[in-house]
Design an enzyme around this catalytic site. Structure first.
Site, mmCIF file in Angstrom:
data_model
loop_
_atom_site.group_PDB
_atom_site.id
_atom_site.type_symbol
_atom_site.label_atom_id
_atom_site.label_comp_id
_atom_site.label_asym_id
_atom_site.label_seq_id
_atom_site.Cartn_x
_atom_site.Cartn_y
_atom_site.Cartn_z
ATOM 1 N N THR A 1 31.974 34.079 -11.490
ATOM 2 C CA THR A 1 31.806 35.424 -12.054
ATOM 3 C C THR A 1 31.880 35.401 -13.573
ATOM 4 O O THR A 1 31.241 36.205 -14.248
ATOM 5 C CB THR A 1 32.909 36.347 -11.483
ATOM 6 N N TYR B 1 27.039 42.020 -8.837
ATOM 7 C CA TYR B 1 26.537 41.051 -9.806
ATOM 8 C C TYR B 1 26.164 39.779 -9.090
ATOM 9 O O TYR B 1 26.491 39.578 -7.922
ATOM 10 C CB TYR B 1 27.625 40.747 -10.859
ATOM 11 N N SER C 1 31.547 30.175 -6.713
ATOM 12 C CA SER C 1 32.397 29.097 -6.185
ATOM 13 C C SER C 1 32.526 29.136 -4.664
ATOM 14 O O SER C 1 33.096 28.230 -4.068
ATOM 15 C CB SER C 1 33.749 29.058 -6.872
ATOM 16 N N THR D 1 36.389 32.274 -8.949
ATOM 17 C CA THR D 1 37.783 32.388 -8.497
ATOM 18 C C THR D 1 37.961 32.093 -7.005
ATOM 19 O O THR D 1 39.064 31.773 -6.581
ATOM 20 C CB THR D 1 38.328 33.801 -8.790
ATOM 21 N N ASP D 2 36.875 32.198 -6.235
ATOM 22 C CA ASP D 2 37.027 32.086 -4.771
ATOM 23 C C ASP D 2 37.632 30.744 -4.347
ATOM 24 O O ASP D 2 38.451 30.697 -3.428
ATOM 25 C CB ASP D 2 35.675 32.253 -4.063
ATOM 26 N N LYS E 1 44.560 32.386 -4.940
ATOM 27 C CA LYS E 1 43.935 33.696 -5.156
ATOM 28 C C LYS E 1 44.523 34.645 -4.122
ATOM 29 O O LYS E 1 44.348 34.446 -2.921
ATOM 30 C CB LYS E 1 42.419 33.605 -5.017
ATOM 31 N N GLU F 1 59.905 24.594 15.793
ATOM 32 C CA GLU F 1 59.511 25.017 17.144
ATOM 33 C C GLU F 1 58.531 24.019 17.769
ATOM 34 O O GLU F 1 58.239 24.073 18.952
ATOM 35 C CB GLU F 1 58.869 26.399 17.086
#
Ligand code: ASP
Length: 349
Positions: free
Chosen positions: A33, A46, A79, A112-113, A185, A306
């Site tokens: 972005t 965008y 990304s 950012t992904d 993120k 567990e």
């Protein structure tokens, strides 16, 4: 005479200060972005990864006072389309930059992904203790109050600072400095998109001034056991997420497809329901290592809680979320399939 000496002395000091070289920072652009373009300033829609590196740098006033900047385009993708191949290219380039003394610090602009994944991958594969700082933005370059220029300014200031060396790969976002290993993120749309759920930020940056509070212990850098030089791909590792009443369809399909390792995004402390426990057991018997991570966003997955890891033959991810555990398992599998050794990697890195 005294005055002349004073004058000469001040002149020499000013020349020395003026001649002091700025740090050399290399910006490696991958898209995202931060390089995105929208149809208008008031819309959030965008396309990411559109603007070239020179436009990104040109949009940051004063950046040339922080460092001598050069830029290179490594890729130009949103990304969500980041690949292992781009990671390997990025890693190779950073190692070469430091080997050839081409820069004092590296900044990576990135969507950012998957930024947290790239940051972790690099923290395990870059073989130098020099600064590597990732950043990006949540708003495209064309939006009102685009956050990219400020984040890029901060990333360059951080990479140029003495604090960034020996701190592992870092991620800077909205004035917070995170260890690349721990950043996640945690918001899909807000400008403050990253947190480190288990550790918090390790520093802050304000007006270009870096203040560090902690130094990450879990960093590999020059002591990394993973050398991917010469490799063109990594062993394929799949992630299977658990939920109430989850069938073992996904796990069985991945096994049939021939993956080399599996990470489970389990429930709570990495728990698996009965059908997936049975599928994991057969995967391990077939020689496919399985790492138990959790779909819960903070905390650790602990051994022998567990789940009987000794009996099942599973490894726990410690505090790595599934998307980061997958990276460590891929790299671990370049060295070994041994459960104990893989487990040690998860406790060390
Ligand atoms: N989808 C975009 C990307 O990861 C989101 C962003 O950069 O903020 O490239």
């Amino acid at each position: 005479m005294k005055k002349l000496f004073l004058f000469l002395f001040l002149l020499l000091i000013s020349i020395a200060l003026f001649a002091q070289k700025l740090p050399r920072i290399k910006i490696l652009a991958t898209g995202g972005t931060i390089a995105g373009r929208g149809a208008s300033a008031d819309r959030s829609a965008y396309t990411s990864g559109e603007l070239p590196i020179k436009d990104l740098i040109a949009a940051v006033p004063g950046i040339d006072k922080l460092a001598t900047i050069t830029g290179e385009q490594i890729s130009n993708v949103g990304s969500q389309d980041m690949t292992v191949a781009i990671w390997m290219k990025l890693n190779q380039r950073i190692n070469d930059i430091y080997k050839n003394n081409e820069a004092d610090g590296v900044v990576i602009t990135h969507g950012t992904d998957t930024q947290e994944e790239t940051a972790y991958f690099l923290s395990l594969t870059v073989r130098y203790d020099k600064p590597v700082v990732l950043t990006g933005s949540m708003r495209p370059a064309t939006a009102i109050s685009a956050d990219g220029p400020k984040n890029l300014y901060d990333a360059v200031a951080l990479a140029a600072s003495k604090e960034a060396a020996n701190s592992g790969v870092l991620l800077v976002f909205s004035e917070n400095i995170f260890s690349g290993r721990d950043a996640v993120k945690t918001n899909t749309t807000h400008v403050e998109a990253f947190t480190s759920p288990n550790t918090g930020p390790i520093g802050q940056i304000y007006d270009g001034h870096v203040v560090m509070y902690e130094s990450p212990l879990r960093k590999a850098n020059k002591n990394t056991p993973f050398d991917i030089t010469g490799l063109t791909s990594l062993p394929e590792v799949a992630i299977v997420e658990l939920y109430a009443d989850a069938p073992a369809t996904a796990l069985n399909a991945y096994m049939a497809a021939g993956v080399k390792g599996i990470v489970t995004g389990g429930l709570g402390n990495g728990n698996l329901n009965k059908v997936n426990t049975a599928a994991v057991e057969s995967a391990v018997k077939k020689g496919i290592p399985v790492v138990r991570a959790s779909r819960v966003s903070s905390g650790r997955v602990t051994l022998l809680d567990e789940t009987d890891d000794e009996k099942l033959g599973t490894v726990v991810s410690d505090d790595l979320l599934p998307q980061k555990a997958r990276i460590l398992l891929m790299l671990g599998l370049t060295k070994t399939k041994d459960q104990k050794q893989l487990q040690q990697y998860f406790f060390d890195y």
